[in-house]
Design a protein around this motif. Structure first.
Motif, short mmCIF file in Angstrom:
data_model
loop_
_atom_site.label_atom_id
_atom_site.label_comp_id
_atom_site.label_asym_id
_atom_site.label_seq_id
_atom_site.Cartn_x
_atom_site.Cartn_y
_atom_site.Cartn_z
N ILE A 1 -19.70 26.36 52.72
CA ILE A 1 -19.87 27.11 51.50
C ILE A 1 -20.89 28.13 51.97
N VAL A 2 -20.52 29.46 52.41
CA VAL A 2 -21.37 30.41 52.88
C VAL A 2 -21.31 31.71 52.30
N PRO A 3 -22.63 32.23 52.19
CA PRO A 3 -22.29 33.77 51.65
C PRO A 3 -21.76 34.84 52.47
N ALA A 4 -21.19 35.94 51.93
CA ALA A 4 -20.64 36.82 52.76
C ALA A 4 -21.64 37.80 53.44
N LYS A 5 -21.26 38.06 54.52
CA LYS A 5 -22.14 39.04 55.58
C LYS A 5 -22.02 40.57 55.01
N LEU A 6 -20.92 40.93 54.66
CA LEU A 6 -20.46 42.30 54.74
C LEU A 6 -20.50 42.96 53.39
N LEU B 1 -26.91 28.79 43.79
CA LEU B 1 -25.41 28.70 43.33
C LEU B 1 -24.53 28.03 44.64
N PHE B 2 -25.22 28.19 45.78
CA PHE B 2 -24.58 27.74 47.08
C PHE B 2 -24.84 26.22 47.27
N GLN B 3 -25.87 25.78 46.96
CA GLN B 3 -26.22 24.40 46.97
C GLN B 3 -25.79 23.44 46.02
N SER B 4 -25.25 24.17 44.74
CA SER B 4 -24.69 23.47 43.73
C SER B 4 -23.18 23.11 43.94
N ILE B 5 -22.60 24.54 44.50
CA ILE B 5 -21.31 24.33 45.03
C ILE B 5 -21.01 23.38 46.23
N THR C 1 -8.81 24.56 53.52
CA THR C 1 -9.64 25.53 54.14
C THR C 1 -10.75 24.78 54.94
N GLU C 2 -11.38 25.37 55.66
CA GLU C 2 -12.52 24.79 56.70
C GLU C 2 -13.76 25.49 56.14
N LYS C 3 -13.66 26.90 55.53
CA LYS C 3 -14.91 27.29 55.16
C LYS C 3 -14.26 28.27 53.84
N ILE C 4 -15.58 28.47 52.86
CA ILE C 4 -15.35 29.35 51.87
C ILE C 4 -16.58 30.26 51.83
#
Length: 303
Positions: free
Chosen positions: A282-287, A260-264, A244-247
């Motif tokens: 590793i990014v948060p969902a927008k929707l 959470l995101f920094q740790s992952i 994958t290129e993004k999660i």
């Protein structure tokens, strides 16, 4: 402009909306999921809600290209059957696509809810520019929708991406599925509340566990550190398997935000197998609120 109906069926509520091909929600209705009645009666309620949202917009049914339904698995998306989801007690082999299609005489598509959310993030969310990504929801349970080369990876019956029952660490004990140490048993919102309650000696919610985490409770900080590491392990496994290129991570637990995101991201940067994998975003969902209905509707646009 094309329009579709999106229906997002969950264990506690059902959201129904009309969505245009750009991913905009024109109108939305939410009702409770009544598990005290037969599944077929609940489907009748869903059909009634679909009728109501159509009436509210005034869009002729002839302009609707289809109805998309997102639901928890296990299911058989190819035959439109909800087979036996743990979160929909009593919904055994429900031919929901047939029941809805007979009522409205327009095409109906059924998809796993995590897959539908992945479609939404691709259409108008955090992965619009990505053709190889995973959407992971960390909530009551854990699941994933996998997009590979611009196409949703469904598997034999539409249940691909059920990463919540990947064994991570058997020392955590027996999962509800019968295996020892599943990802969902360790790192879901439900698991966090269970383990936090054991530590505190009383029943507390996931939100209360994170309040204690941010308050510096030493034992809880240690627990959440383990949870974040396990989620990092899961993400590395997804990256190594699907390139994958993004999660994109959604669900209630993702609301904890940067820790959470920094740790992952740090774990992925150290342990993914190859250089491009270590650079996976590793990014948060927008929707979050509308991902289910937008993704369900997107099934019709991408049929």
């Amino acid at each position: 402009m094309q329009y579709a109906i999106g229906v997002d069926i969950g264990g506690t509520k059902v959201a129904t909306a009309i969505v245009d091909e750009a991913g905009n929600v024109l109108t939305e209705s939410i009702i409770s999921t009544d598990l005290s009645i037969r599944a077929i009666k609940m489907v009748e309620k869903i059909n009634n809600e679909i009728e109501q949202v159509i009436k509210r917009t005034g869009i002729p049914i002839e302009q609707l290209i289809g109805i998309g339904i997102g639901a928890p698995g296990p299911l058989d998306s190819k035959h439109g059957i909800i087979t036996s989801p743990p979160n929909l007690r009593g919904w055994i082999d429900v031919p929901i696509s047939q029941l809805v299609e007979q009522h409205f005489s327009i095409p109906v598509s059924l998809e796993n809810d995590a897959n539908a959310a992945a479609m939404a993030e691709k259409l108008t969310g955090a992965a619009q520019e990505n053709n190889n990504f995973a959407y992971i929801t960390v909530s009551t349970g854990i699941g994933a929708g996998i997009m590979a080369e611009g196409k949703l990876l469904r598997g034999l019956k539409g249940n691909a991406g059920d990463i919540g029952h990947t064994v991570i660490d058997p020392s955590f004990g027996k999962c509800t599925c019968g295996q020892d140490g599943c990802l969902e048993w360790i790192a879901s919102g439900t698991a966090i509340a269970r383990q936090g309650s054991l530590i505190m000696g009383k029943e507390i919610s996931t939100k209360e566990v994170f309040n204690l985490y941010f308050g510096g409770n030493e034992e809880i900080v240690h627990l959440i550190g383990k949870v974040f590491r396990v989620l990092g392990i899961a993400c590395v496994s997804v990256i190594n398997t699907f390139d994958t290129e993004k999660i994109v991570i959604g669900g209630g637990v993702s609301k904890v935000g940067d820790p959470l995101f920094q740790s992952i991201q740090a774990y992925v940067g150290e342990f993914a197998l190859n250089e491009t994998g270590r650079q996976t975003e590793i990014v948060p969902a927008k929707l979050e609120q509308s991902a289910g209905v937008i993704g369900a509707a997107a099934l019709c646009f991408n049929r």
